[in-house]
Design an enzyme around this catalytic site. Structure first.
Site, PDB file in Angstrom:
ATOM      1  N   GLU A  10      -3.618   3.974   6.490  1.00 21.09           N
ATOM      2  CA  GLU A  10      -3.540   3.846   5.039  1.00 21.09           C
ATOM      3  C   GLU A  10      -4.021   5.115   4.352  1.00 21.09           C
ATOM      4  OE1 GLU A  10      -5.416   0.758   1.773  1.00 21.09           O
ATOM      5  OE2 GLU A  10      -4.746  -0.050   3.690  1.00 21.09           O
ATOM      6  N   ARG A  56       0.825  -1.218   0.000  1.00 22.91           N
ATOM      7  CA  ARG A  56       0.000   0.000   0.000  1.00 22.91           C
ATOM      8  C   ARG A  56       0.853   1.260   0.000  1.00 22.91           C
ATOM      9  NH1 ARG A  56      -2.060  -3.651  -1.199  1.00 22.91           N
ATOM     10  NH2 ARG A  56      -3.898  -4.741  -0.400  1.00 22.91           N
ATOM     11  N   SER A  73     -10.015   0.182   4.294  1.00 23.27           N
ATOM     12  CA  SER A  73      -9.177  -0.060   5.474  1.00 23.27           C
ATOM     13  C   SER A  73      -8.506   1.237   5.913  1.00 23.27           C
ATOM     14  CB  SER A  73      -8.115  -1.118   5.168  1.00 23.27           C
ATOM     15  OG  SER A  73      -8.718  -2.372   4.937  1.00 23.27           O
TER      16      SER A  73
END
Length: 356
Positions: A331, A166, A236
């Site tokens: 994130e 990510r 998320s």
């Protein structure tokens, strides 16, 4: 000179999937590179803060934005057929899920595991999006970026993008230096299914098609994830932490914790499991809450303020750190009144005043 659609002092609620109801000084929709260059030149000349946004699926605005939000709607898909591969050139304003459907319908296979991931192509490269065994880096051939300094377009090969879990060079070093214009995607004609645990239950018979995988992934995501049209969220909120083997072994001895060995010797730990085992099940700050089906997701149930969402995230961070000695890494990107806010300024073990 350029046909540019813009609005002043309007709500950005529909421009971010968290659906926080803040405003921006100006919102401009651009559909071509020339318009983008024109707006960026104005911002540079008059020192106007600016933010380039796709679907707003990975940001949390913390205050009213005192600058220009440039909404990227630069679209277009070019496909070249080679003897062994399909080469796609996709502009950054295209939606990722639309690309997955489009290629699948053309018989170009390989993106089906990433069905229903929200956001645009530009953020796919920035975030190195992924799901069910497939990450953007696995199909990336190159990324075209435009420099803010001289408006030149540079093609960066896959290895130069520093993709990781990510993450990419565009999320860090290059965040304030360039904008993703387009990406190159390379898909093999010799398709092989990417098998993941939930898929094995559906493999009757053993052969499974790309269309079936697409449908299964879509069904799983629809069942397990909040509907963006009804519940504000950014997917998320935290990453699954990746920690050293020695630290992981201690935790595994103490708890029945899900873990996933990585190729570099590190261990990925289930962030959702960590949150669930911190007795945070029913915690809610205003309308900000933890999504019960997937604990890594924070939701805006109705009218949560960004401060409520941030406060909830900070509480989760501190509890996980105290109990497991693991730093959960957000994130999402945090956007202040004029710029992106460093995560390190917002998350700490101590109960600091919220900074934004």
């Amino acid at each position: 000179m350029y046909k540019i659609k813009y609005f002043s002092n309007l709500s950005i609620k529909d421009l971010n999937t968290f659906r926080v109801d803040l405003t921006a000084k100006k919102i401009i929709f651009i559909k071509n590179i020339k318009s983008l260059i024109y707006i960026l030149q104005i911002c540079k000349l008059y020192q106007i803060p600016h933010l380039i946004l796709g679907e707003g699926s990975n940001v949390l605005f913390l205050k009213n934005y005192q600058g220009i939000i440039i909404v990227n709607r630069i679209k277009g898909i070019k496909i070249v057929e080679k003897s062994n591969n399909w080469l796609l050139h996709v502009f950054s304003g295209e939606k990722w899920h639309d690309l997955v459907k489009y290629t699948l319908n053309l018989g170009i296979l390989g993106l089906e595991n990433s069905a229903l991931i929200p956001g645009c192509i530009g953020s796919a490269a920035i975030q190195n999006i992924g799901a069910y065994g497939l990450e953007f880096k696995d199909v990336c051939h190159y990324v075209d970026v435009m420099s803010f300094k001289n408006n030149s377009i540079i093609r960066m090969n896959k290895n130069s993008c520093k993709f990781s879990y990510r993450n990419s060079i565009f999320k860090n070093q290059y965040y304030s230096e360039c904008v993703v214009i387009a990406v190159g995607i390379k898909l093999s004609k010799k398709w092989q299914p990417l098998i993941f645990s939930e898929l094995e239950n559906h493999m009757k018979p053993k052969f499974i098609s790309a269309h079936q995988i697409f449908n299964i992934v879509s069904k799983i995501r629809t069942k397990n994830l909040p509907n963006l049209k009804k519940i504000g969220n950014a997917g998320s909120f935290f990453k699954n932490p990746i920690i050293k083997k020695k630290h992981a072994e201690k935790l595994i001895c103490l708890y029945n914790i899900p873990y996933y060995p990585q190729s570099d010797g590190l261990i990925k730990i289930s962030g959702g499991w960590l949150i669930e085992h911190c007795n945070l099940k029913n915690i809610q700050i205003g309308d900000a809450a933890i999504y019960q089906k997937k604990k890594l997701i924070l939701i805006n149930k109705k009218k949560a303020t960004p401060q409520e969402i941030l406060q909830l995230a900070q509480i989760i961070y501190r509890h996980v750190l105290k109990k497991f000695n693991i730093h959960l890494e957000p994130e999402v990107d945090f956007i202040g009144s004029i710029k992106k806010i460093k995560t390190s300024d917002l998350f700490t073990l101590k109960n600091k005043k919220i900074i934004y």
